[in-house]
Design a protein around this motif. Structure first.
Motif, PDB file in Angstrom:
ATOM      1  N   LEU A   1       0.799  -1.225  -8.099  1.00  0.00           N
ATOM      2  CA  LEU A   1       1.285  -2.053  -7.711  1.00  0.00           C
ATOM      3  C   LEU A   1       1.569  -2.402  -6.425  1.00  0.00           C
ATOM      4  CD1 LEU A   1       3.995   0.754  -9.194  1.00  0.00           C
ATOM      5  CD2 LEU A   1       3.426  -2.260  -9.860  1.00  0.00           C
ATOM      6  N   LEU A   2       0.572  -2.108  -5.376  1.00  0.00           N
ATOM      7  CA  LEU A   2      -0.247  -2.942  -4.405  1.00  0.00           C
ATOM      8  C   LEU A   2      -0.719  -4.057  -4.296  1.00  0.00           C
ATOM      9  CD1 LEU A   2      -1.568   1.103  -2.729  1.00  0.00           C
ATOM     10  CD2 LEU A   2       0.450  -0.371  -1.719  1.00  0.00           C
ATOM     11  N   PRO A   3      -0.448  -4.316  -3.196  1.00  0.00           N
ATOM     12  CA  PRO A   3      -1.180  -6.138  -2.528  1.00  0.00           C
ATOM     13  C   PRO A   3      -2.841  -5.623  -3.096  1.00  0.00           C
ATOM     14  CG  PRO A   3       0.477  -6.045  -1.054  1.00  0.00           C
ATOM     15  CD  PRO A   3       0.495  -4.712  -1.786  1.00  0.00           C
ATOM     16  N   GLU A   4      -3.281  -6.656  -3.598  1.00  0.00           N
ATOM     17  CA  GLU A   4      -4.542  -7.070  -4.305  1.00  0.00           C
ATOM     18  C   GLU A   4      -5.592  -6.601  -2.585  1.00  0.00           C
ATOM     19  OE1 GLU A   4      -6.041 -10.210  -6.296  1.00  0.00           O
ATOM     20  OE2 GLU A   4      -4.469  -9.762  -7.868  1.00  0.00           O
ATOM     21  N   GLY A   5      -4.947  -7.552  -1.708  1.00  0.00           N
ATOM     22  CA  GLY A   5      -5.593  -6.975  -0.154  1.00  0.00           C
ATOM     23  C   GLY A   5      -5.663  -5.354   0.416  1.00  0.00           C
ATOM     24  N   TYR A   6      -5.535  -4.755  -0.990  1.00  0.00           N
ATOM     25  CA  TYR A   6      -6.122  -3.437  -0.274  1.00  0.00           C
ATOM     26  C   TYR A   6      -7.366  -3.186  -0.557  1.00  0.00           C
ATOM     27  CZ  TYR A   6      -1.158  -1.857   1.733  1.00  0.00           C
ATOM     28  OH  TYR A   6      -0.367  -1.468   2.627  1.00  0.00           O
ATOM     29  N   GLY A   7      -7.678  -3.618  -2.254  1.00  0.00           N
ATOM     30  CA  GLY A   7      -9.057  -3.532  -2.476  1.00  0.00           C
ATOM     31  C   GLY A   7      -8.649  -1.897  -3.284  1.00  0.00           C
ATOM     32  N   ASP A   8      -9.940  -1.592  -2.737  1.00  0.00           N
ATOM     33  CA  ASP A   8     -10.217  -0.267  -3.574  1.00  0.00           C
ATOM     34  C   ASP A   8      -9.772   1.084  -2.761  1.00  0.00           C
ATOM     35  OD1 ASP A   8     -12.589  -1.344  -5.190  1.00  0.00           O
ATOM     36  OD2 ASP A   8     -14.104  -1.141  -3.227  1.00  0.00           O
TER      37      ASP A   8
END
Length: 393
Positions: free
Chosen positions: A127-134
């Protein structure tokens, strides 16, 4: 409900009123049937207490028209995304809990009598943007830890025997923890006044900072006392919380010398004098115009020896430690709210630089940081909590 609030807040065309909207998230389909949570109260004394505990710990509490991220619950969530999903298990029956509609989703009827229940928690970091990564996986586990403590605190206040445990075997996603609630002899370490205190990350339309006036020393002592007074069934209790270490950068508190403190079972111990916030600010990913660490009365840093834990316990130790850190942080957030302080959990820091700034021991890793102070201002919000109080509250 959110659409109605949004419509009520608009002042018509031509008005310079900003109405924040939450970005669309990939929500799962909702089934057409369900059991209202209030029906639990019809299943005896335990059911009535459970019907209070679940919405207290999980349901939205307020909506802030000026905030870009809503809603707000008993526990923090990055971007108010709420990455934790709860399922209620009573015997061999289960329901997915919808904390917004206050419904147990599914066609399964409630049993005639209820004496115990289990809440399983799973994470949805996607649910978080992909930019948060791992980092999404770590944030999901930290939030799930917060939720376990929110349930244990509410259960304790309701007079139930509440116990949390980690169930992950090294997995960073899926079902990671569960909380069991029973009738019996409760460990009442937290009362309703603390559980229902309005937790806040502070008003920050022009950058986050704390009230510049010195903080009364008694508020700090109350915070430290209450943060360590947790129910025995918490993941932050002695058995699990012992894997964590706590370092506090304290400043501008009446009667308390500024410096770095190590928080042990017998209280805080100063190991470096003088202001520390400039060093931590340099390790932070945002400047003082966005988040002013020098203004905070307490920068609470939770650390752990992750490499040592992995050597002795294997890969499962890392997610368990993140759950414990989130559980401990929730108790700190609750204690801060009861003292009239804000508590903003953050992960926006460079780990090696932060470890150096707080003089961490070799092999000690920073897991979580909590920014604590007195809010500079308050603003209007919509109260979403129920006005009804049970007779035993």
């Amino acid at each position: 409900r959110l659409a109605a609030l949004d419509a009520a807040y608009r002042h018509g065309p031509g008005k310079s009123v900003w109405v924040p909207t939450r970005p669309a998230l990939p929500l799962r389909p909702r089934p057409g049937t369900g059991v209202p949570l209030r029906r639990l109260a019809e299943r005896g004394d335990f059911g009535a207490r459970l019907a209070r505990v679940l919405p207290t710990a999980l349901a939205p509490r307020r909506w802030e028209p000026w905030n870009a991220n809503n809603d707000h619950r008993a526990y923090p969530s990055p971007r108010s995304s709420y990455l934790t999903e709860a399922t209620l298990h009573i015997g061999d029956r289960r329901w997915t809990l919808d904390p917004v509609r206050l419904i147990l989703e599914g066609d399964t009827p409630l049993p005639a009598a209820i004496a115990s229940a289990r809440v399983a928690l799973s994470t949805r970091p996607e649910l978080l943007p992909e930019g948060y990564g791992d980092l999404r996986d770590a944030l999901g586990l930290l939030e799930a830890g917060h939720v376990t403590s929110a349930l244990v605190e509410a259960g304790s206040a309701a007079g139930l025997d509440a116990a949390a445990r980690a169930v992950t075997e090294g997995a960073m996603r899926g079902t990671v923890a569960e909380v069991t609630l029973r009738s019996g002899v409760p460990d009442i370490a937290v009362g309703w006044a603390r559980v229902l205190a309005e937790r806040s990350g502070a008003l920050n339309p022009l950058g986050l900072s704390a009230d510049p006036r010195p903080l009364p020393g008694e508020l700090l002592h109350r915070l430290l006392r209450d943060a360590r007074c947790v129910p025995g069934g918490s993941l932050a209790g002695p058995s699990a919380g012992g894997r964590l270490r706590h370092r506090l950068a304290i400043g501008r508190v009446v009667g308390v010398p500024p410096g770095l403190y190590r928080l042990d079972h017998d209280g805080p111990h100063r190991y470096e004098d003088g202001p520390v916030a400039p060093r931590i600010q340099a390790a932070f990913r945002y400047g003082p115009a966005d988040i002013d660490l020098a203004s905070m009365n307490v920068v609470w840093v939770i650390t752990a020896d992750l490499a040592g834990q992995a050597r002795t316990g294997g890969a499962a130790e890392y997610p368990r430690t993140l759950l414990a850190a989130g559980a401990c942080a929730q108790h700190i957030c609750t204690a801060a709210a009861a003292a009239g302080l804000f508590c903003r959990p953050v992960r926006s820091y460079e780990e090696p630089a932060t470890e150096a700034a707080v003089r961490a021991d070799p092999g000690e890793d920073v897991l979580y940081m909590l920014l604590i102070g007195r809010p500079r201002a308050l603003d209007f919000c919509y109260d979403l909590t129920s006005l009804e109080e049970p007779a035993w509250a």
